[in-house]
Design an enzyme around this catalytic site. Sequence first.
Site, PDB file in Angstrom:
ATOM      1  N   GLY A   1      -2.503  -0.629  -7.287  1.00 28.18           N
ATOM      2  CA  GLY A   1      -2.855  -1.980  -7.721  1.00 28.18           C
ATOM      3  C   GLY A   1      -4.256  -2.367  -7.273  1.00 28.18           C
TER       4      GLY A   1
ATOM      5  N   ARG B   1     -19.140  -0.247  -2.633  1.00 24.86           N
ATOM      6  CA  ARG B   1     -20.567  -0.455  -2.338  1.00 24.86           C
ATOM      7  C   ARG B   1     -20.904   0.003  -0.928  1.00 24.86           C
ATOM      8  NH1 ARG B   1     -23.084  -4.815   0.240  1.00 24.86           N
ATOM      9  NH2 ARG B   1     -25.262  -5.226  -0.389  1.00 24.86           N
TER      10      ARG B   1
ATOM     11  N   GLY C   1       0.925   4.370  -1.462  1.00 27.42           N
ATOM     12  CA  GLY C   1       1.023   5.414  -2.475  1.00 27.42           C
ATOM     13  C   GLY C   1      -0.259   6.223  -2.572  1.00 27.42           C
ATOM     14  N   THR C   2      -1.375   5.542  -2.494  1.00 27.06           N
ATOM     15  CA  THR C   2      -2.682   6.202  -2.498  1.00 27.06           C
ATOM     16  C   THR C   2      -2.811   7.128  -1.305  1.00 27.06           C
ATOM     17  OG1 THR C   2      -3.658   4.273  -3.582  1.00 27.06           O
ATOM     18  CG2 THR C   2      -5.175   5.787  -2.481  1.00 27.06           C
TER      19      THR C   2
ATOM     20  N   ASP D   1      -0.910  -7.203  -0.614  1.00 27.70           N
ATOM     21  CA  ASP D   1       0.345  -7.477   0.098  1.00 27.70           C
ATOM     22  C   ASP D   1       0.196  -7.518   1.616  1.00 27.70           C
ATOM     23  OD1 ASP D   1       1.831  -7.694  -2.225  1.00 27.70           O
ATOM     24  OD2 ASP D   1       2.333  -5.564  -2.273  1.00 27.70           O
TER      25      ASP D   1
ATOM     26  N   ARG E   1       6.627  -7.765  -3.065  1.00 26.83           N
ATOM     27  CA  ARG E   1       7.883  -7.098  -3.393  1.00 26.83           C
ATOM     28  C   ARG E   1       8.652  -6.685  -2.138  1.00 26.83           C
ATOM     29  NH1 ARG E   1       6.637  -2.229  -6.898  1.00 26.83           N
ATOM     30  NH2 ARG E   1       5.877  -1.462  -4.905  1.00 26.83           N
TER      31      ARG E   1
ATOM     32  N   GLY F   1       2.177 -26.735   2.572  1.00 28.60           N
ATOM     33  CA  GLY F   1       3.147 -27.719   3.034  1.00 28.60           C
ATOM     34  C   GLY F   1       4.485 -27.614   2.339  1.00 28.60           C
ATOM     35  N   ALA F   2       4.892 -26.408   2.002  1.00 28.10           N
ATOM     36  CA  ALA F   2       6.151 -26.202   1.283  1.00 28.10           C
ATOM     37  C   ALA F   2       7.352 -26.603   2.136  1.00 28.10           C
ATOM     38  CB  ALA F   2       6.279 -24.741   0.861  1.00 28.10           C
TER      39      ALA F   2
END
Length: 335
Positions: free
Chosen positions: A24, A34, A117-118, A141, A185, A199-200
């Site tokens: 991803g 760079r 994975g990389t 993630d 995930r 502020g959830a």
Amino acid sequence: MSAPAVDPLYLSAVNKIGVYTSGGDAPGMNACIRAVVRSAAYFGIEVVGIRRGYAGMIAGDFTDMTPSSVSNIVQRGGTILKTARSDEFRTPEGREKAAANLKAAGIDGLVAIGGDGTFRGGVALHREHEIPVVGCPGTIDNDLYGTDYTIGYDTAVNTALEMIDKIRDTADAHDRLFFVEVMGRDAGFIALDTGIGSGAEAILIPELKTSMVTLLETLDRGKRRNKTSSLIIVAEGEEEGGAFRVAEQIKNELGYEYRVVVLGHVQRGGAPSARDRVLASRLGHGAVEALREGHTNVMIGVTHNRVVLTPMSQTWKHTKAIDHSMIDLAEILST
């Protein structure tokens, strides 16, 4: 960089390195590319860009890179080298093709920018064909062991927070309950930081078992305080199955009118934040230094503001833990 002493004579052994992005995309990957190219040029090392990750490695999709070829990319999201997944590389035959192309191009070592994975692919390539590989953690993630932060995480959190702030305005205007699903995930880092920052009222993450009883009590407590709108942040990997399933359960219990917003891939895009640009630059430079010093199968990370090396296998064998004090903070502030 924290590393064992190396024979200075080795420093002339790396003459050409390849750099690629895989898995991803994450904001800041271009800043890392760079840094690799310009650091290598400073030390007199040639750089070959490998397009489309392992798929491009198998196809021989290579391009020579110079300091001028990475001008004006530090602020760009995505990756100029593109990224792709490759089922063929998962096979010994695919890796053999990739190794043959790398050796034909005279590449002495690789800088892999991506996630676990990389890194697994890089380790297999070294194990089977003895090509040195150093990894830079590039994933929004923030779930790789061996670094406090990964490239793209800070930008993703800020992007999500900007979107959630707008949703909060609508929730308040309509006296409505909103469930917002963010990426994550297998890890709840994005959800936890955006939940606290916005502020959830509640934050649901894969690392903790979701208590529907507690969530219902939280919403009911707010209702008794005449709270007219609420915001629930849900990581996509949350055990109940994501925001839609959680929302439906709440509706069945309390009869709340609700809306669900899935932020999705918008979190991967956009210009990288200043923090991600600096982090990516440090990691890209550190990867070149590590190859010059003879290291392989290691990931460059930053912990406690120091550049460190971690064996690649540990980055996926060890789980990066959520800070439980942040979970406690979220619960306290939501009361």
